[in-house]
Design a protein around this motif. Structure first.
Motif, short mmCIF file in Angstrom:
data_model
loop_
_atom_site.label_atom_id
_atom_site.label_comp_id
_atom_site.label_asym_id
_atom_site.label_seq_id
_atom_site.Cartn_x
_atom_site.Cartn_y
_atom_site.Cartn_z
N ARG A 36 0.81 -1.23 0.00
CA ARG A 36 0.00 0.00 0.00
C ARG A 36 0.83 1.27 0.00
O ARG A 36 0.33 2.35 -0.29
CB ARG A 36 -0.91 0.02 1.22
N THR A 37 2.11 1.18 0.32
CA THR A 37 2.95 2.37 0.45
C THR A 37 3.02 3.20 -0.83
O THR A 37 2.86 4.42 -0.76
CB THR A 37 4.36 1.95 0.90
N PRO A 38 3.26 2.63 -2.02
CA PRO A 38 3.31 3.47 -3.23
C PRO A 38 1.99 4.20 -3.50
O PRO A 38 2.00 5.36 -3.90
CB PRO A 38 3.65 2.49 -4.35
N LYS A 42 1.56 8.31 -3.62
CA LYS A 42 1.03 9.06 -4.77
C LYS A 42 -0.13 9.94 -4.35
O LYS A 42 -0.30 11.05 -4.86
CB LYS A 42 0.60 8.10 -5.87
N ALA A 43 -0.95 9.46 -3.43
CA ALA A 43 -2.12 10.22 -2.99
C ALA A 43 -1.72 11.45 -2.17
O ALA A 43 -2.47 12.41 -2.10
CB ALA A 43 -3.04 9.33 -2.17
N MET A 44 -0.52 11.44 -1.58
CA MET A 44 -0.08 12.55 -0.74
C MET A 44 0.32 13.77 -1.56
O MET A 44 0.32 14.88 -1.05
CB MET A 44 1.09 12.13 0.15
N GLY A 45 0.68 13.59 -2.80
CA GLY A 45 1.06 14.73 -3.62
C GLY A 45 2.57 14.91 -3.67
O GLY A 45 3.33 14.02 -3.33
N PRO A 46 3.01 16.11 -4.11
CA PRO A 46 4.45 16.34 -4.27
C PRO A 46 5.19 16.32 -2.93
O PRO A 46 4.64 16.68 -1.90
CB PRO A 46 4.51 17.74 -4.91
N GLN A 60 -1.52 0.18 9.26
CA GLN A 60 -1.45 1.09 8.14
C GLN A 60 -0.43 2.17 8.46
O GLN A 60 -0.34 2.62 9.60
CB GLN A 60 -2.81 1.75 7.86
N TRP A 61 0.33 2.55 7.44
CA TRP A 61 1.30 3.61 7.63
C TRP A 61 0.56 4.94 7.59
O TRP A 61 -0.22 5.21 6.68
CB TRP A 61 2.35 3.59 6.54
N VAL A 62 0.82 5.78 8.57
CA VAL A 62 0.20 7.10 8.64
C VAL A 62 1.31 8.12 8.52
O VAL A 62 2.20 8.20 9.36
CB VAL A 62 -0.58 7.29 9.96
N PHE A 63 1.28 8.90 7.44
CA PHE A 63 2.26 9.94 7.22
C PHE A 63 1.69 11.24 7.80
O PHE A 63 0.60 11.66 7.42
CB PHE A 63 2.54 10.12 5.73
N GLN A 64 2.43 11.85 8.71
CA GLN A 64 1.99 13.11 9.29
C GLN A 64 2.28 14.22 8.28
O GLN A 64 3.41 14.41 7.87
CB GLN A 64 2.72 13.39 10.60
#
Length: 118
Positions: A36-38, A42-46, A60-64
């Protein structure tokens, strides 16, 4: 009654329960997260050159996310040179905080931190 407690239960009357060995397969267990990481990336944007804080919640990985206003207030980048390659470990909003982090890394980790203005 006291004799029963003192002598214990007869071996022939005890319940036989084999010990169950748990098998842990880390690659199989983490395969869903790595797959699920890629998509999440991609959903996070630039991306920006400030490392994000990552936590794992409910498998699940949660990116702050860093708000755009915070990025504009950053003044100094902290860089460590490891194995011939520069690695950004973070950014601060002032020289005082950057110096505190650099001193802590030098005293506790034995590493030298380059402070570079943004």
């Amino acid at each position: 009654m006291t004799r029963a407690f003192r002598e214990g239960i007869d071996r022939s009357r005890r319940i036989q329960q084999p010990a169950r060995r748990r098998t842990w397969k880390p690659f199989r267990d983490l395969q869903g997260l790595s797959a699920r990481t890629p998509t999440i990336g991609k959903a996070m944007g630039p991306l920006s050159d400030v490392p994000a804080m990552v936590t794992i919640e409910n498998e699940q990985w949660v990116f702050q996310r860093i708000e755009q206003g915070v990025l504009y207030n950053l003044t100094h980048r902290l860089i460590i040179h490891e194995e011939g390659e520069a690695k950004t470990i973070g950014a601060t909003s002032g020289m005082k905080t950057a110096m505190q982090v650099a001193q802590a890394m030098a005293s506790k980790e034995g590493k030298i931190v380059l402070i570079k203005p943004l």
